[in-house]
Write a protein that holds these residues in place. Structure first.
Motif: not given
Length: 384
Positions: A345, A347, A352, A354-356, A360
């Motif tokens: 992840t 920021k 954000l 990358y999320d897990n 994105m």
């Protein structure tokens, strides 16, 4: 055309991306394809004769002259070279298609400089077997993956923005993003340019985003896989069970702990320090894969070294460079040792990115517009 050329439709889809959109083969061009004989028998220079033959047939179908050069030369650690016979072939070609793991311009500075000197178009062909040519990875439109590479750059244009990177295995890194420009010894190209505007190197399929330069990095990186090229020379598998933990203070590696792999990586750092200096302890560069379909199974690619090369290019794969020393006159190679994580992840300035493990920007409308142009080819997978 598939029946006329004797190539399965799925492989034809892939090779069309190569010859028409990536390499842009033209009538009358002189083209050379290079492969290693040892790759036919399980080495990291993975290849099969059918894939090479299909590629030659496709290039010739566009009116070009195409020859195949099989190399049989064992590369020695810290003494990798570009065989003179290959140099001659490249210099007299308009296009060079390379299938070699041993001869990679990301690792071999002599090779990189030679390509730039002779200005022959160089395509690094990654789907090197008939099975790999029939995967969704290889069939994905070149234009679509190029656009992923392009729009994924946008969050990194925020000079001196704070970033925070974490993952479920214990990674936690903080620092600042620097200007998106080249740095001596790190291969890459400008973020706002297509490859043809920036160099004579064109991977197919597109592979990774250019390096992101950072400063003031602090924290911990926990990883259990790396690129195969240096893993082989360090003496470890490209993936392992007991994670390696790297502690970073103010942009420097201060400790490496874990199992046998950690000890071998530390030994390698000290060995390379004698060749390229203290830069092997710098921790200031990361980048990531840009191909949303770079995922193959063990049946499609039983070679573990080569499967890791493909996995490395997936959009969920983020990797840091362990050290950032340039090549030098006494050691003409890039110490390109990577630490890869798959579920980060990220920021940047609280945005954000990358999320897990999910990039994105894959939801961007520009990608949907390109997908619509190729309804019969693989597109962006749905988020799971």
């Amino acid at each position: 055309m598939s029946s006329q050329l004797g190539i399965p439709k799925s492989a034809l889809n892939s090779l069309t991306q190569l010859v028409d959109y990536n390499a842009q083969v033209k009538p009358g061009q002189e083209v050379i394809i290079m492969a290693h004989i040892d790759g036919l028998y399980g080495s990291g220079n993975y290849v099969d004769e059918e894939a090479i033959g299909w590629t030659q047939t496709m290039v010739q179908s566009r009116g070009a002259n195409c020859s195949i050069l099989w190399i049989d030369e064992q590369m020695k650690k810290h003494q990798w070279r570009v065989p003179p016979i290959l140099k001659g072939a490249i210099a007299n070609a308009d296009l060079f298609i390379n299938t070699s793991l041993d001869l990679a311009i990301e690792e071999n500075a002599e090779f990189r400089h030679y390509i730039e000197e002779v200005k022959t178009w160089y395509v690094r062909m990654f789907p090197v077997t008939s099975k790999l040519l029939m995967t969704e990875w290889a069939q994905t439109p070149h234009e679509l993956v190029n656009m992923v590479r392009h729009i994924s750059s946008e969050p990194f244009m925020n000079h001196m923005a704070d970033f925070v990177m974490t993952d479920p295995n214990g990674t936690h890194l903080e620092g600042k993003i620097l200007d998106p420009v080249h740095r001596e010894g790190i291969p890459g190209m400008p973020y706002n340019s297509w490859r043809r505007d920036a160099s004579h190197y064109i991977p197919w399929p597109e592979w990774v985003h250019p390096p992101v330069n950072c400063k003031d990095v602090n924290g911990v990186l926990v990883f259990n896989c790396m690129l195969s090229f240096w893993a082989r020379h360090i003496g470890i598998e490209p993936e392992w069970k007991e994670p390696v933990r790297v502690e970073i203070e103010n942009g420097l590696i201060v400790n490496i702990t874990g199992g046998e792999e950690a000890e071998l990586i530390k030994r390698n750092r000290k060995e390379l320090q004698e060749k390229v200096g203290d830069g092997v302890w710098k921790f200031d560069t990361f980048h990531f894969g840009i191909h949303p379909n770079a995922k193959v199974n063990a049946n499609e690619c039983p070679n573990i070294d080569y499967k890791r090369i493909i996995d490395h290019s997936h959009t969920r794969n983020v990797h840091w460079h362990l050290g950032s020393s340039p090549a030098n006159k006494n050691y003409n190679y890039y110490p390109h040792v990577t630490a890869d994580i798959r579920d980060c992840t990220l920021k940047i300035a609280d945005k954000l990115v990358y999320d897990n493990g999910y990039m994105m920007c894959l939801q961007d409308k520009r990608l949907k517009d390109i997908e619509a142009k190729y309804p019969d080819l693989p597109g962006i997978p749905e988020r799971i």
